[in-house]
Design a protein around this motif. Structure first.
Motif, PDB file in Angstrom:
ATOM      1  N   CYS A   1       0.861  -1.225  -0.103  1.00 19.68           N
ATOM      2  CA  CYS A   1      -0.086   0.073   0.075  1.00 19.68           C
ATOM      3  C   CYS A   1       0.733   1.231  -0.024  1.00 19.68           C
ATOM      4  CB  CYS A   1      -0.839  -0.005   1.316  1.00 19.68           C
ATOM      5  SG  CYS A   1      -2.050  -1.413   1.178  1.00 19.68           S
ATOM      6  N   VAL A   2       1.918   1.106   0.757  1.00 19.89           N
ATOM      7  CA  VAL A   2       2.742   2.237   0.560  1.00 19.89           C
ATOM      8  C   VAL A   2       3.034   3.157  -0.712  1.00 19.89           C
ATOM      9  CG1 VAL A   2       5.384   1.299   0.647  1.00 19.89           C
ATOM     10  CG2 VAL A   2       4.648   3.207   2.186  1.00 19.89           C
ATOM     11  N   PRO A   3       3.412   2.434  -1.986  1.00 15.26           N
ATOM     12  CA  PRO A   3       3.495   3.110  -3.157  1.00 15.26           C
ATOM     13  C   PRO A   3       2.577   4.193  -3.273  1.00 15.26           C
ATOM     14  CG  PRO A   3       3.875   0.895  -3.394  1.00 15.26           C
ATOM     15  CD  PRO A   3       3.393   1.001  -2.220  1.00 15.26           C
ATOM     16  N   TYR A   4       1.120   3.906  -3.100  1.00 15.42           N
ATOM     17  CA  TYR A   4       0.180   4.857  -3.399  1.00 15.42           C
ATOM     18  C   TYR A   4       0.325   6.334  -2.589  1.00 15.42           C
ATOM     19  CZ  TYR A   4      -2.243   0.791  -5.151  1.00 15.42           C
ATOM     20  OH  TYR A   4      -2.701  -0.279  -5.832  1.00 15.42           O
ATOM     21  N   VAL A   5       1.024   6.188  -1.286  1.00 18.56           N
ATOM     22  CA  VAL A   5       1.194   7.449  -0.590  1.00 18.56           C
ATOM     23  C   VAL A   5       2.518   8.036  -1.060  1.00 18.56           C
ATOM     24  CG1 VAL A   5       1.485   8.268   1.835  1.00 18.56           C
ATOM     25  CG2 VAL A   5       0.058   6.137   1.543  1.00 18.56           C
ATOM     26  N   VAL A   6       3.506   7.348  -1.471  1.00 19.15           N
ATOM     27  CA  VAL A   6       4.417   8.059  -1.930  1.00 19.15           C
ATOM     28  C   VAL A   6       4.314   8.752  -3.308  1.00 19.15           C
ATOM     29  CG1 VAL A   6       6.932   7.484  -2.759  1.00 19.15           C
ATOM     30  CG2 VAL A   6       6.172   6.467  -0.943  1.00 19.15           C
ATOM     31  N   ARG A   7       3.895   8.030  -4.119  1.00 19.95           N
ATOM     32  CA  ARG A   7       3.275   8.525  -5.302  1.00 19.95           C
ATOM     33  C   ARG A   7       2.572   9.975  -5.219  1.00 19.95           C
ATOM     34  NH1 ARG A   7       5.784   9.567  -8.653  1.00 19.95           N
ATOM     35  NH2 ARG A   7       6.631   7.423  -9.019  1.00 19.95           N
ATOM     36  N   ASN A   8       1.553   9.901  -4.307  1.00 23.15           N
ATOM     37  CA  ASN A   8       0.847  11.018  -4.169  1.00 23.15           C
ATOM     38  C   ASN A   8       1.510  12.039  -3.565  1.00 23.15           C
ATOM     39  OD1 ASN A   8      -2.373  10.660  -5.132  1.00 23.15           O
ATOM     40  ND2 ASN A   8      -1.723   8.872  -4.688  1.00 23.15           N
ATOM     41  N   THR A   9       2.356  11.705  -2.522  1.00 23.52           N
ATOM     42  CA  THR A   9       2.970  12.792  -1.818  1.00 23.52           C
ATOM     43  C   THR A   9       3.956  13.392  -2.859  1.00 23.52           C
ATOM     44  OG1 THR A   9       2.914  11.485   0.063  1.00 23.52           O
ATOM     45  CG2 THR A   9       4.438  13.502   0.046  1.00 23.52           C
ATOM     46  N   VAL A  10       4.788  12.700  -3.783  1.00 27.44           N
ATOM     47  CA  VAL A  10       5.743  13.613  -4.728  1.00 27.44           C
ATOM     48  C   VAL A  10       4.771  14.148  -5.597  1.00 27.44           C
ATOM     49  CG1 VAL A  10       7.096  12.849  -6.481  1.00 27.44           C
ATOM     50  CG2 VAL A  10       7.305  11.564  -4.665  1.00 27.44           C
ATOM     51  N   ALA A  11       3.428  13.719  -6.138  1.00 26.29           N
ATOM     52  CA  ALA A  11       2.853  14.673  -6.904  1.00 26.29           C
ATOM     53  C   ALA A  11       2.492  15.927  -6.283  1.00 26.29           C
ATOM     54  CB  ALA A  11       1.603  13.752  -7.274  1.00 26.29           C
ATOM     55  N   ALA A  12       1.777  15.822  -5.067  1.00 29.74           N
ATOM     56  CA  ALA A  12       1.603  17.137  -4.422  1.00 29.74           C
ATOM     57  C   ALA A  12       2.591  17.786  -4.106  1.00 29.74           C
ATOM     58  CB  ALA A  12       0.904  16.711  -3.052  1.00 29.74           C
ATOM     59  N   LEU A  13       3.859  17.327  -4.073  1.00 30.65           N
ATOM     60  CA  LEU A  13       4.977  18.456  -3.714  1.00 30.65           C
ATOM     61  C   LEU A  13       5.444  19.061  -5.005  1.00 30.65           C
ATOM     62  CD1 LEU A  13       7.237  16.335  -1.208  1.00 30.65           C
ATOM     63  CD2 LEU A  13       6.592  18.560  -1.039  1.00 30.65           C
ATOM     64  N   SER A  14       5.167  18.209  -6.301  1.00 30.63           N
ATOM     65  CA  SER A  14       5.533  18.852  -7.305  1.00 30.63           C
ATOM     66  C   SER A  14       4.695  19.888  -7.866  1.00 30.63           C
ATOM     67  CB  SER A  14       5.715  17.739  -8.602  1.00 30.63           C
ATOM     68  OG  SER A  14       4.443  17.389  -8.981  1.00 30.63           O
ATOM     69  N   GLN A  15       3.581  20.148  -7.251  1.00 31.69           N
ATOM     70  CA  GLN A  15       2.642  21.211  -7.613  1.00 31.69           C
ATOM     71  C   GLN A  15       2.784  22.523  -6.414  1.00 31.69           C
ATOM     72  OE1 GLN A  15      -1.045  18.628  -7.842  1.00 31.69           O
ATOM     73  NE2 GLN A  15      -1.273  19.400  -9.726  1.00 31.69           N
ATOM     74  N   LEU A  16       3.751  22.165  -5.537  1.00 26.46           N
ATOM     75  CA  LEU A  16       3.988  23.029  -4.516  1.00 26.46           C
ATOM     76  C   LEU A  16       4.834  24.126  -5.181  1.00 26.46           C
ATOM     77  CD1 LEU A  16       3.405  23.597  -1.620  1.00 26.46           C
ATOM     78  CD2 LEU A  16       5.323  22.374  -0.973  1.00 26.46           C
ATOM     79  N   ASP A  17       4.489  25.329  -4.992  1.00 25.63           N
ATOM     80  CA  ASP A  17       5.357  26.365  -5.692  1.00 25.63           C
ATOM     81  C   ASP A  17       6.522  26.583  -4.739  1.00 25.63           C
ATOM     82  OD1 ASP A  17       6.616  28.562  -6.595  1.00 25.63           O
ATOM     83  OD2 ASP A  17       4.754  29.866  -6.991  1.00 25.63           O
ATOM     84  N   PRO A  18       7.864  26.452  -4.872  1.00 26.79           N
ATOM     85  CA  PRO A  18       8.853  26.623  -4.207  1.00 26.79           C
ATOM     86  C   PRO A  18       9.038  27.894  -3.746  1.00 26.79           C
ATOM     87  CG  PRO A  18       9.668  25.663  -6.280  1.00 26.79           C
ATOM     88  CD  PRO A  18       8.156  25.862  -6.254  1.00 26.79           C
ATOM     89  N   THR A  19       8.771  28.809  -4.499  1.00 29.30           N
ATOM     90  CA  THR A  19       8.700  30.384  -3.763  1.00 29.30           C
ATOM     91  C   THR A  19       8.216  30.350  -2.455  1.00 29.30           C
ATOM     92  OG1 THR A  19       8.148  30.672  -6.317  1.00 29.30           O
ATOM     93  CG2 THR A  19       8.329  32.500  -4.903  1.00 29.30           C
ATOM     94  N   LEU A  20       7.067  29.720  -2.283  1.00 31.35           N
ATOM     95  CA  LEU A  20       6.255  30.012  -0.963  1.00 31.35           C
ATOM     96  C   LEU A  20       7.204  29.602   0.228  1.00 31.35           C
ATOM     97  CD1 LEU A  20       2.984  28.466  -1.754  1.00 31.35           C
ATOM     98  CD2 LEU A  20       3.253  30.732  -1.455  1.00 31.35           C
ATOM     99  N   LEU A  21       8.240  28.221  -0.177  1.00 31.43           N
ATOM    100  CA  LEU A  21       9.240  28.019   0.842  1.00 31.43           C
ATOM    101  C   LEU A  21       9.850  29.090   1.035  1.00 31.43           C
ATOM    102  CD1 LEU A  21       8.931  24.233  -0.228  1.00 31.43           C
ATOM    103  CD2 LEU A  21       7.547  25.244   1.169  1.00 31.43           C
ATOM    104  N   GLU A  22      10.573  29.552   0.049  1.00 27.35           N
ATOM    105  CA  GLU A  22      11.453  30.682   0.208  1.00 27.35           C
ATOM    106  C   GLU A  22      11.166  31.808   0.702  1.00 27.35           C
ATOM    107  OE1 GLU A  22      12.753  31.044  -4.080  1.00 27.35           O
ATOM    108  OE2 GLU A  22      13.363  28.767  -4.124  1.00 27.35           O
ATOM    109  N   CYS A  23       9.962  32.027   0.551  1.00 25.98           N
ATOM    110  CA  CYS A  23       9.375  33.290   1.199  1.00 25.98           C
ATOM    111  C   CYS A  23       9.311  32.997   2.742  1.00 25.98           C
ATOM    112  CB  CYS A  23       7.877  33.682   1.035  1.00 25.98           C
ATOM    113  SG  CYS A  23       7.755  34.177  -0.657  1.00 25.98           S
TER     114      CYS A  23
END
Lengths: 273, 306
Positions: free
Chosen positions: A147-169
């Motif tokens: 079951c863990v692949p589903y969580v990994v895949r979705n976390t990676v997908a969500a992170l790739s949509q996260l704007d890194p500028t926000l983290l830099e701010c």
């Protein structure tokens, strides 16, 4: 004129096949729901009459309740473990360009593609080589692996949509990494993690191949219980014909359980229908 | 921000090839430590890789007692026409199911990208529906549909088209249709992502240059969605050949496929070394198919971006 016909025929063809496919996708679920309200003993469609009798039978079927509780407990534990391990792993590999991250990603995804039945068998051999008897714990471990692949895949997908500028701010405004994670990253990727967790829960709750090998006689699981009923030609899942088939169910799935490891043999060679 | 970043579109269940292509950003200063991946790495090393190693070792035993080691179990499998037939029919079953899911699933994905918002959410709900119901329930429904007194037979009988019920359940065609339905979401979701990513200007340009709808579809849309086709086919294929429950319930006892063969050897006959050898051969077969698809995927991305 030819142009119009071309466009019309194309959209007609696409439309017809698409509708056909959608009907095909819906039909089985719809039919199960309708048939479960039958008043008769056979699985006729349309049913001869409608009643709630099979839901009443279901209410009394303690074996199924027991199996459902086990499935729920194992699925909840496996999902929790998957979210814990999978989210951390997803964070670790998501933005890394290193070759080791790519390799880890392939490792994390491989339980999804490799046959679960082969993994179930190998896990059973592994645990017995270690001298660990099959138990709810081994079951939770096995479910977590698939079951863990589903969580990994979705976390990676969500992170790739996260704007890194926000983290830099956040960082430039003086927040440390932990605070940024807690207040920025986590809230933004939470839907992805929850979606992954949901799929993980569903696939654990529905898992047969791993459970077949890793459950002990006392840990009956719902999908196996309900399919064992079917293997004895007793279509039960949607609450049909349960009581009448109880004796045959017992003959075919409880007897092997009593004798230990040879579990309910899916006697596909003799589906007595 | 060096290099900027690219957004991945809805990456629900999109497997490695596509998702990785979209997450290819240069190492950002905000990257998390790779060490976070270690707990899961260790967990899978102990509980996934090590069991597979045990399985491999066991497959090298010449007899269930483990008195001598060798490749005799593999010899038994590869020298046995029956076993090879089971492997062949399993791989062929996957091809048939994948082809049918593609033929039915592509129009659904295509329609999804062309309809309004309300129809879009309806389609996605219908596509996700099979994922939300138990595989046992879905399979069971097919028994109701295909059985001797099932929906198809009673409809045909009442219309007078046939006089005796057709045998649909426990046939390979029935199994292919059932498996295609059970696995179709795995095909449609990557296709939706891939078709949605095609620049609409390209199809407009094709139409403006005088191509009809069919020609535009086969020359522009279909080739450009190749990465999605390959990703979806990979998932569907892998799921179809390993679908133990559906294969044994809808397929019945006359047809034997690898998962059931493996289960029979392990559970009923307790011939663990042979079961282990079957597993390893099955794993290698699946791995070969996955590698082939990934290779095709890499090539197709070259085509799609050219």
């Amino acid at each position: 004129m030819r142009r119009d016909w071309d466009s019309f025929s194309f959209h007609l063809a696409i439309g017809i096949v698409a509708v056909l496919a959608l009907v095909l996708l819906v039909a089985p679920t719809a039919i199960v729901i309708i048939v479960s309200f039958t008043s008769g003993f056979s699985l006729r469609f349309p049913p001869p009459g409608y009643s709630l009798r099979w839901y009443g039978e279901l209410w009394d079927a303690w074996q199924l309740h027991f199996a459902a509780m086990n499935s729920l407990k194992v699925a909840a534990a496996a999902t929790g473990l998957s979210i814990l391990l999978g989210t951390a792993a997803g964070l670790g590999i998501a933005r890394s360009q290193r070759a080791s991250a790519k390799m880890l990603d392939s490792l994390f995804m491989s339980p999804l593609v490799l046959p679960a039945l082969a993994f179930g068998l190998s896990a059973l051999m592994f645990f017995s080589a270690l001298g660990m008897p099959v138990s709810p714990l081994t079951l939770i471990i096995g479910h977590t692996v698939v079951c863990v692949p589903y969580v990994v895949r979705n976390t990676v997908a969500a992170l790739s949509q996260l704007d890194p500028t926000l983290l830099e701010c956040s960082a430039s405004l003086g927040a440390d990494k932990v605070y940024t994670f807690r207040r920025i990253t986590l809230p933004l990727i939470r839907p992805g993690i929850l979606a992954g967790g949901f799929i993980a829960f569903m696939s654990s709750f529905d898992n047969v191949p791993v459970s077949l090998f890793l459950r002990d006689a006392a840990t009956d699981m719902l999908p196996i219980r309900s399919s064992a009923i079917r293997w004895c030609a007793c279509p039960m899942w949607c609450a049909t014909r349960w009581r009448r088939c109880r004796s045959s169910t017992r003959r075919c799935s409880n007897a092997p359980q009593a004798s230990g490891r040879t579990r309910s043999t899916p006697s596909a060679a003799s589906p007595c229908r | 921000m060096p290099g900027g970043h690219r957004r991945a579109s809805s990456a629900f269940l999109v497997p490695g090839p596509i998702a990785m292509a979209t997450t290819a950003t240069p190492k950002a200063p905000t990257a998390y430590d790779l060490k976070l991946a270690l707990p899961l790495g260790a967990f899978l090393a102990v509980f996934f890789v090590a069991p597979l190693a045990v399985l491999f070792l066991l497959s090298l035993q010449s007899d269930p007692k483990g008195t001598s080691y060798g490749l005799s179990q593999y010899g038994n499998f590869l020298g046995d026409a029956f076993s090879l037939g089971v492997l062949g029919s399993t791989l062929l079953l996957g091809v048939k199911v994948t082809a049918l899911s593609f033929l039915l699933g592509y129009p659904v994905a295509f329609a999804y990208t062309r309809v309004g918002a309300r129809l879009k959410s309806l389609i996605i709900l219908i596509v996700l529906l099979p994922l939300l119901t138990s595989v046992v329930v879905r399979t069971f429904a097919w028994i109701v549909i295909l059985g001797r007194q099932g929906i198809i037979n009673s409809a045909l009988l009442s219309m007078g088209l046939i006089s005796t019920p057709l045998k649909l359940l426990y046939t390979e065609s029935g199994l292919v249709v059932a498996l295609a339905q059970v696995q179709m979401p795995l095909m449609v979701l990557p296709l939706i992502t891939a078709i949605g990513r095609i620049d609409p200007n390209l199809t407009d340009a094709s139409a403006a240059l005088g191509s009809g709808a069919w020609r535009t579809f086969f020359k522009v849309t279909l080739p450009l969605s190749l990465p999605g086709i390959i990703a979806g086919s990979l998932l569907t294929y892998a799921a179809a050949i390993t679908a133990f429950i559906t294969q044994s319930l809808v397929g019945g006892g006359q047809m034997l496929f690898m998962p059931m063969y493996l289960y029979q050897q392990a559970s009923t006959l307790q011939n663990w070394p042979f079961a282990a050898a079957i597993s390893i051969i099955f794993l290698v077969a699946v791995l070969a198919v996955v590698t082939l698809f990934n290779l095709l995927g890499r090539l197709s991305r070259g085509v799609a971006s050219a």
